[in-house]
Design an enzyme around this catalytic site. Structure first.
Site, PDB file in Angstrom:
ATOM      1  N   TYR A   1       0.872  -1.349  -0.094  1.00 30.45           N
ATOM      2  CA  TYR A   1      -0.224  -0.028   0.088  1.00 30.45           C
ATOM      3  C   TYR A   1       0.780   1.265   0.064  1.00 30.45           C
ATOM      4  CZ  TYR A   1      -3.600   3.521   1.693  1.00 30.45           C
ATOM      5  OH  TYR A   1      -4.248   4.679   1.837  1.00 30.45           O
TER       6      TYR A   1
ATOM      7  N   ASP B   1       9.188   2.718  -0.079  1.00 30.12           N
ATOM      8  CA  ASP B   1       8.289   3.243   0.915  1.00 30.12           C
ATOM      9  C   ASP B   1       8.462   2.784   1.990  1.00 30.12           C
ATOM     10  OD1 ASP B   1       6.070   4.145   2.262  1.00 30.12           O
ATOM     11  OD2 ASP B   1       4.471   3.658   0.458  1.00 30.12           O
TER      12      ASP B   1
ATOM     13  N   LYS C   1       4.171   8.550   9.093  1.00 26.30           N
ATOM     14  CA  LYS C   1       3.895   8.317  10.237  1.00 26.30           C
ATOM     15  C   LYS C   1       4.840   8.685  11.407  1.00 26.30           C
ATOM     16  CE  LYS C   1       0.897   4.748   8.562  1.00 26.30           C
ATOM     17  NZ  LYS C   1       1.055   4.006   7.267  1.00 26.30           N
TER      18      LYS C   1
HETATM   19  C1  LIG Z   1       0.267   4.477   6.009  1.00 24.81           C
HETATM   20  C2  LIG Z   1       1.161   4.361   4.500  1.00 24.81           C
HETATM   21  C3  LIG Z   1       1.054   5.240   3.525  1.00 24.81           C
HETATM   22  C4  LIG Z   1       0.128   6.328   3.470  1.00 24.81           C
HETATM   23  O1  LIG Z   1       0.260   7.094   4.338  1.00 24.81           O
HETATM   24  P1  LIG Z   1      -1.063   8.180   5.027  1.00 24.81           P
HETATM   25  O2  LIG Z   1      -0.284   9.368   5.997  1.00 24.81           O
HETATM   26  O3  LIG Z   1      -2.049   7.448   5.549  1.00 24.81           O
HETATM   27  O4  LIG Z   1      -1.560   8.911   3.631  1.00 24.81           O
HETATM   28  C5  LIG Z   1       1.942   4.927   2.381  1.00 24.81           C
HETATM   29  N1  LIG Z   1       2.848   4.016   2.537  1.00 24.81           N
HETATM   30  C6  LIG Z   1       2.750   2.980   3.526  1.00 24.81           C
HETATM   31  C7  LIG Z   1       3.862   1.997   3.264  1.00 24.81           C
HETATM   32  C8  LIG Z   1       2.066   3.326   4.546  1.00 24.81           C
HETATM   33  O5  LIG Z   1       2.002   2.249   5.607  1.00 24.81           O
END
Ligand SMILES: *Cc1c(COP(=O)(O)O)cnc(C)c1O
Length: 427
Positions: free
Chosen positions: A143, A238, A266
């Site tokens: 994701y 990511d 995060k």
């Molecule tokens: C949470 C997450 C996102 C999206 O971040 P948001 O602040 O919710 O938009 C993107 N990539 C990864 C790997 C994530 O865990």
């Protein structure tokens, strides 16, 4: 008799779609109404009925220091007193930038945004601008936020064109998104052969944290590095979850594989809405105002959020942080394994430091399809059993559990005891 949380949630559903501002909070995957929280302190959450829970969600990853860490709270209050936003340069953004560049070995320059979604979306735009190519490769079950072109996974077949996962996303937007199974280098090689000089970037969660926790197999990340280099494509890690979680330098420092671009989020915001992307100067200097790739934000680099992030990173940088997280994570994982074994429950456990997952399946989990072999009905019962016993887990089998520095061995032991009871009841 309805609880306060149940009453509140019924009302919320009238005014907020599904009663929530982000879908998974609604408990759709596990059933029932979510507790509505009033307060968090350290490792604990308190709901509006006065129940206390040991928290393993940590707001989905950011709260590695636990709730309301006093030093973060003080930094935020001090920042707010000076005004909350200027839309202009501030010392706070430079301080956080220097911390990030020092921590992440592959980052020379960084741009702050307001969410992980924005970071992932902008990193793709930059990779496309830098390479002059359109196609991107992503992995099924990874994701990267909810930007249109990233809301795609594979249909059938090893190599498939991305079909949108969501209504409202035109197929023309995801047509350049190619999706392959996680841990499958052969599939990537096949795509590079099929589309020579067309792939702008491969984007990957170096430890997948959005289909439960799925670990990269030994040659996977280094193989991606090699293939992207060979074919003139960028490698994007990511690290929105893994950055500052699995090591101060993220998964890239743990596995010693250097991506061209890294996405963060995060933890970097210390509980505030922050995302970031960064990498080599040569690439980052393609961003406006220096270069032709546009990306902007009214509240980007917000001084209050930057202060929370910097306070968090300074605390994480102290010696012993990641050793302690490893010790707590290991203790929790071991206890859970033993409790599962004792009750004859098949669990496939994955863990890196303080991020872990227990898949209720008897097979190995290496990608999205194998993750889906998990018994989600069992998870649902287990989840509610834990909630009743004062342990707040993610309301879905396909999410990570996070241990924070505020957890102590006492809470870990209580959690293991709760699990033992919950499993004994379900088997
Ligand atoms: C949470 C997450 C996102 C999206 O971040 P948001 O602040 O919710 O938009 C993107 N990539 C990864 C790997 C994530 O865990």
């Amino acid at each position: 008799m309805l609880t306060n949380s149940e009453k509140w949630f019924t009302r919320a559903k009238q005014f907020l779609p599904g009663g929530v501002n982000s879908p998974v909070r609604s408990f759709k995957a596990v059933g029932g109404a979510p507790p509505v929280f009033q307060r968090g302190e350290g490792a604990f959450l308190f709901d509006i009925d006065g129940n206390c829970y040991i928290d393993y969600v940590g707001s989905w990853g950011p709260l590695i220091l636990g709730h309301a860490h006093p030093e973060v709270v003080e930094a935020v209050i001090a920042a707010v007193r000076n005004g909350t936003t200027f839309g202009a340069p501030t010392p706070a953004e430079l301080e956080l930038a220097e911390l990030v560049v020092e921590a992440l070995p592959s980052i020379e320059m960084v741009r702050f945004v307001n969410s992980g979604t924005e970071a992932a979306m902008s990193a793709i735009r930059l990779a496309r601008g830098f390479t002059g190519r359109d196609k991107i490769i992503k992995f099924q079950g990874c994701y990267h936020g909810h930007a249109d072109m990233l809301l795609a996974k594979a249909g059938s077949g090893v190599v498939s064109f991305g079909l949108p996962d969501s209504q409202g996303v035109p197929a023309s937007v995801t047509q350049h998104t190619l999706t392959v199974p996680y841990n499958n280098l052969a599939a990537i090689e096949e795509i590079f052969a099929q589309f020579p000089n067309e792939i702008a970037a491969v984007t990957v969660e170096p430890i997948a944290g959005n289909m439960g926790v799925v670990l990269p197999q030994p040659k996977f990340l280094s193989g991606l590095r090699k293939l992207t280099q060979q074919h003139g494509a960028l490698l994007i890690f990511d690290e929105v979850i893994t950055g500052f979680r699995v090591a101060f330098g993220g998964a890239q420092s743990l596995y010693n594989v250097m991506p061209d671009l890294t996405c963060l989020g995060k933890i970097i915001g210390g509980g505030f809405p922050v995302g970031a992307y960064g990498g080599k100067k040569e690439i980052m200097e393609k961003l406006a105002p220096l270069g032709p790739v546009y990306q902007a934000g009214t509240l980007s680099g917000n001084p209050v959020a930057m202060a929370a992030g910097a306070a968090t990173l300074r605390l994480l940088k102290r010696p012993g942080t990641y050793e302690r997280l490893e010790m707590l994570g290991q203790k929790l994982a071991r206890g859970i394994s033993e409790a599962a074994k004792k009750n004859g429950v098949a669990v496939y456990q994955t863990r890196v430091g303080s991020m872990l997952c227990n898949f209720f399946t008897d097979g190995e989990v290496v990608d999205y399809d194998t993750a889906l072999t998990s018994d989600t009905q069992f998870y649902r019962r287990y989840f509610h059993g834990m909630l009743q016993r004062g342990v707040y887990l993610a309301p879905s089998q396909f999410e990570a559990s996070f241990v924070s520095l505020a957890h102590t061995e006492t809470e870990i032991e209580q959690t293991i005891a709760a699990m033992s009871e919950a499993l004994a009841k379900e088997t």
